[in-house]
Write a protein that holds these residues in place. Structure first.
Motif, mmCIF file in Angstrom:
data_model
loop_
_atom_site.group_PDB
_atom_site.id
_atom_site.type_symbol
_atom_site.label_atom_id
_atom_site.label_comp_id
_atom_site.label_asym_id
_atom_site.label_seq_id
_atom_site.Cartn_x
_atom_site.Cartn_y
_atom_site.Cartn_z
ATOM 1 N N ASP A 10 0.836 -1.212 0.000
ATOM 2 C CA ASP A 10 0.000 0.000 0.000
ATOM 3 C C ASP A 10 0.872 1.264 0.000
ATOM 4 O O ASP A 10 0.596 2.225 -0.716
ATOM 5 N N ILE A 11 1.913 1.249 0.835
ATOM 6 C CA ILE A 11 2.807 2.405 0.929
ATOM 7 C C ILE A 11 3.497 2.646 -0.407
ATOM 8 O O ILE A 11 3.552 3.768 -0.922
ATOM 9 N N ASP A 12 3.982 1.568 -0.992
ATOM 10 C CA ASP A 12 4.656 1.669 -2.281
ATOM 11 C C ASP A 12 3.698 2.222 -3.336
ATOM 12 O O ASP A 12 4.062 3.095 -4.131
ATOM 13 N N SER A 18 1.425 9.252 -6.116
ATOM 14 C CA SER A 18 1.699 10.689 -5.956
ATOM 15 C C SER A 18 2.883 11.144 -6.816
ATOM 16 O O SER A 18 2.907 12.285 -7.272
ATOM 17 N N LEU A 19 3.829 10.251 -7.070
ATOM 18 C CA LEU A 19 4.945 10.651 -7.947
ATOM 19 C C LEU A 19 4.512 10.685 -9.414
ATOM 20 O O LEU A 19 4.949 11.560 -10.177
ATOM 21 N N ASP A 20 3.638 9.753 -9.794
ATOM 22 C CA ASP A 20 3.114 9.761 -11.173
ATOM 23 C C ASP A 20 2.435 11.085 -11.484
ATOM 24 O O ASP A 20 2.599 11.656 -12.550
ATOM 25 N N ARG A 21 1.657 11.569 -10.502
ATOM 26 C CA ARG A 21 0.954 12.834 -10.677
ATOM 27 C C ARG A 21 1.916 13.980 -10.957
ATOM 28 O O ARG A 21 1.589 14.931 -11.654
ATOM 29 N N SER A 26 11.548 8.461 -10.719
ATOM 30 C CA SER A 26 12.209 7.507 -9.824
ATOM 31 C C SER A 26 11.598 7.588 -8.434
ATOM 32 O O SER A 26 11.329 8.676 -7.924
ATOM 33 N N SER A 27 11.347 6.435 -7.852
ATOM 34 C CA SER A 27 10.723 6.435 -6.529
ATOM 35 C C SER A 27 11.677 5.852 -5.497
ATOM 36 O O SER A 27 12.569 5.070 -5.825
ATOM 37 N N PRO A 28 11.505 6.256 -4.228
ATOM 38 C CA PRO A 28 12.450 5.816 -3.194
ATOM 39 C C PRO A 28 12.302 4.347 -2.838
ATOM 40 O O PRO A 28 11.235 3.758 -3.005
ATOM 41 N N LYS A 29 13.387 3.792 -2.356
ATOM 42 C CA LYS A 29 13.305 2.474 -1.737
ATOM 43 C C LYS A 29 12.717 2.628 -0.344
ATOM 44 O O LYS A 29 12.940 3.644 0.315
ATOM 45 N N ILE A 30 12.006 1.603 0.086
ATOM 46 C CA ILE A 30 11.394 1.644 1.411
ATOM 47 C C ILE A 30 12.235 0.804 2.375
ATOM 48 O O ILE A 30 12.435 -0.396 2.144
ATOM 49 N N ILE A 31 12.751 1.459 3.411
ATOM 50 C CA ILE A 31 13.420 0.729 4.481
ATOM 51 C C ILE A 31 12.344 0.367 5.507
ATOM 52 O O ILE A 31 11.716 1.253 6.084
ATOM 53 N N ALA A 32 12.106 -0.920 5.692
ATOM 54 C CA ALA A 32 11.125 -1.369 6.685
ATOM 55 C C ALA A 32 11.802 -1.321 8.054
ATOM 56 O O ALA A 32 12.712 -2.107 8.343
ATOM 57 N N VAL A 33 11.399 -0.354 8.877
ATOM 58 C CA VAL A 33 12.048 -0.138 10.176
ATOM 59 C C VAL A 33 11.440 -1.105 11.202
ATOM 60 O O VAL A 33 10.318 -0.926 11.661
ATOM 61 N N SER A 34 12.221 -2.126 11.518
ATOM 62 C CA SER A 34 11.694 -3.256 12.306
ATOM 63 C C SER A 34 12.099 -3.208 13.772
ATOM 64 O O SER A 34 11.892 -4.179 14.506
ATOM 65 N N LYS A 35 12.683 -2.089 14.212
ATOM 66 C CA LYS A 35 13.087 -1.950 15.622
ATOM 67 C C LYS A 35 11.931 -2.316 16.547
ATOM 68 O O LYS A 35 10.786 -1.932 16.268
ATOM 69 N N THR A 36 12.245 -2.986 17.593
ATOM 70 C CA THR A 36 11.329 -3.484 18.650
ATOM 71 C C THR A 36 10.465 -4.673 18.212
ATOM 72 O O THR A 36 9.881 -5.350 19.051
ATOM 73 N N SER A 195 4.814 9.244 8.963
ATOM 74 C CA SER A 195 3.918 10.403 8.901
ATOM 75 C C SER A 195 4.163 11.286 7.676
ATOM 76 O O SER A 195 3.318 12.090 7.316
ATOM 77 N N ASP A 196 5.330 11.146 7.047
ATOM 78 C CA ASP A 196 5.656 12.130 6.005
ATOM 79 C C ASP A 196 6.404 11.550 4.799
ATOM 80 O O ASP A 196 7.037 12.286 4.046
ATOM 81 N N TYR A 197 6.280 10.221 4.597
ATOM 82 C CA TYR A 197 7.063 9.629 3.498
ATOM 83 C C TYR A 197 6.624 10.129 2.127
ATOM 84 O O TYR A 197 7.440 10.226 1.207
ATOM 85 N N LEU A 198 5.333 10.497 1.988
ATOM 86 C CA LEU A 198 4.878 10.990 0.678
ATOM 87 C C LEU A 198 5.497 12.346 0.354
ATOM 88 O O LEU A 198 5.892 12.604 -0.781
ATOM 89 N N ILE A 199 5.583 13.181 1.386
ATOM 90 C CA ILE A 199 6.187 14.513 1.181
ATOM 91 C C ILE A 199 7.680 14.347 0.869
ATOM 92 O O ILE A 199 8.226 15.012 -0.008
ATOM 93 N N ALA A 200 8.321 13.437 1.599
ATOM 94 C CA ALA A 200 9.753 13.192 1.353
ATOM 95 C C ALA A 200 9.973 12.694 -0.070
ATOM 96 O O ALA A 200 10.906 13.128 -0.757
ATOM 97 N N ALA A 201 9.112 11.786 -0.516
ATOM 98 C CA ALA A 201 9.254 11.227 -1.871
ATOM 99 C C ALA A 201 9.151 12.330 -2.921
ATOM 100 O O ALA A 201 9.911 12.359 -3.895
ATOM 101 N N LYS A 202 8.223 13.260 -2.694
ATOM 102 C CA LYS A 202 8.068 14.383 -3.636
ATOM 103 C C LYS A 202 9.295 15.282 -3.672
ATOM 104 O O LYS A 202 9.496 16.021 -4.625
ATOM 105 N N HIS A 203 10.073 15.239 -2.588
ATOM 106 C CA HIS A 203 11.296 16.045 -2.548
ATOM 107 C C HIS A 203 12.531 15.197 -2.775
ATOM 108 O O HIS A 203 13.613 15.486 -2.285
#
Ligand SMILES: *Cc1c(COP(=O)(O)O)cnc(C)c1O
Length: 219
Positions: A10-12, A18-21, A26-36, A195-203
């Protein structure tokens, strides 16, 4: 399908839409943060073929990932938390990327330890982009000096990383990061969380670090 895999897809998908728009190719790789989270929570993603995972503590990462990595040597493990110099020796053994380098001393220690085992870490410098007292990272204005030093000692710097101030629109910080990153000609840029990966991807983030939106809330 396991719910963590569904969350990741879903995240991808959200990023793609949003990048297509914006006609960004090029889209970012997703690091799955598995801490805890325990390894049984992580396994479905590994079985799905996910490659990039993030942890913020050296000991926890070693305990959880040493065996898994032996049997899945395509997996890339990212150190995203504060790193003490006395933990570097173990960090360079378990991690492939370090996102949190913020001093000459730490940079030098990484070079010394990776040389001992003939490994080359990929490294980001952490920028305290909001110049917050409680946050790690160097100021934007100090970047030049640390970049020069890292190059001099042979550290493989691939980009900059930030955690912008909480609870405010991160847009201007991500813009600044993208500019700063470009000024050094780096190919990678690590920013954006649940909370902000979409905004980061746009930048033009090339790595977003997403934990709770994949695994659920941490205790
Ligand atoms: C925990 C953490 C993340 C992931 O945070 P979520 O809000 O759970 O997506 C990203 N980056 C760093 C540096 C972290 O410590």
């Amino acid at each position: 399908m396991h719910n963590t895999v569904k969350n990741l897809l879903d995240i991808d998908n959200n990023i793609q839409i949003s990048l297509d728009r914006l006609n960004i190719k090029s889209s970012p790789k997703i690091i799955a943060v598995s801490k805890t989270f325990s390894i049984d929570k992580i396994l479905p993603l590994i079985e799905h073929g996910h490659i990039d995972f993030g942890e913020n503590k050296v000991q926890e990462a070693s305990e959880k990932w040493t065996n898994i990595k032996k049997n899945n040597n395509h997996i890339k493990l990212h150190m995203i938390g504060k790193l003490q110099t006395n933990k570097v020796k173990n960090a360079v053994r378990i991690f492939d990327y370090i996102h949190s380098v913020d001093s000459a001393k730490l940079a030098k220690k990484i070079v010394d330890e990776q040389n001992k085992i003939n490994k080359k870490m990929k490294v980001f410098l952490q920028i305290n982009i909001g110049e917050e007292d409680q946050k790690s990272g160097i100021k934007g204005a100090e970047t030049n000096q640390l970049v020069s030093y890292c190059k001099e000692i042979g550290l493989d710097l691939i980009g900059l990383m930030c955690i912008p101030p909480a609870n405010v629109d991160p847009t201007k910080y991500f813009e600044e990061m993208n500019k700063l990153n470009k000024s050094f000609g780096f190919s990678e840029l690590s920013m954006g969380m649940s909370s902000d990966y979409l905004i980061a991807a746009k930048h033009f983030a090339t790595y977003v670090r997403v934990g709770s939106s994949i695994f659920g809330n941490r205790n």
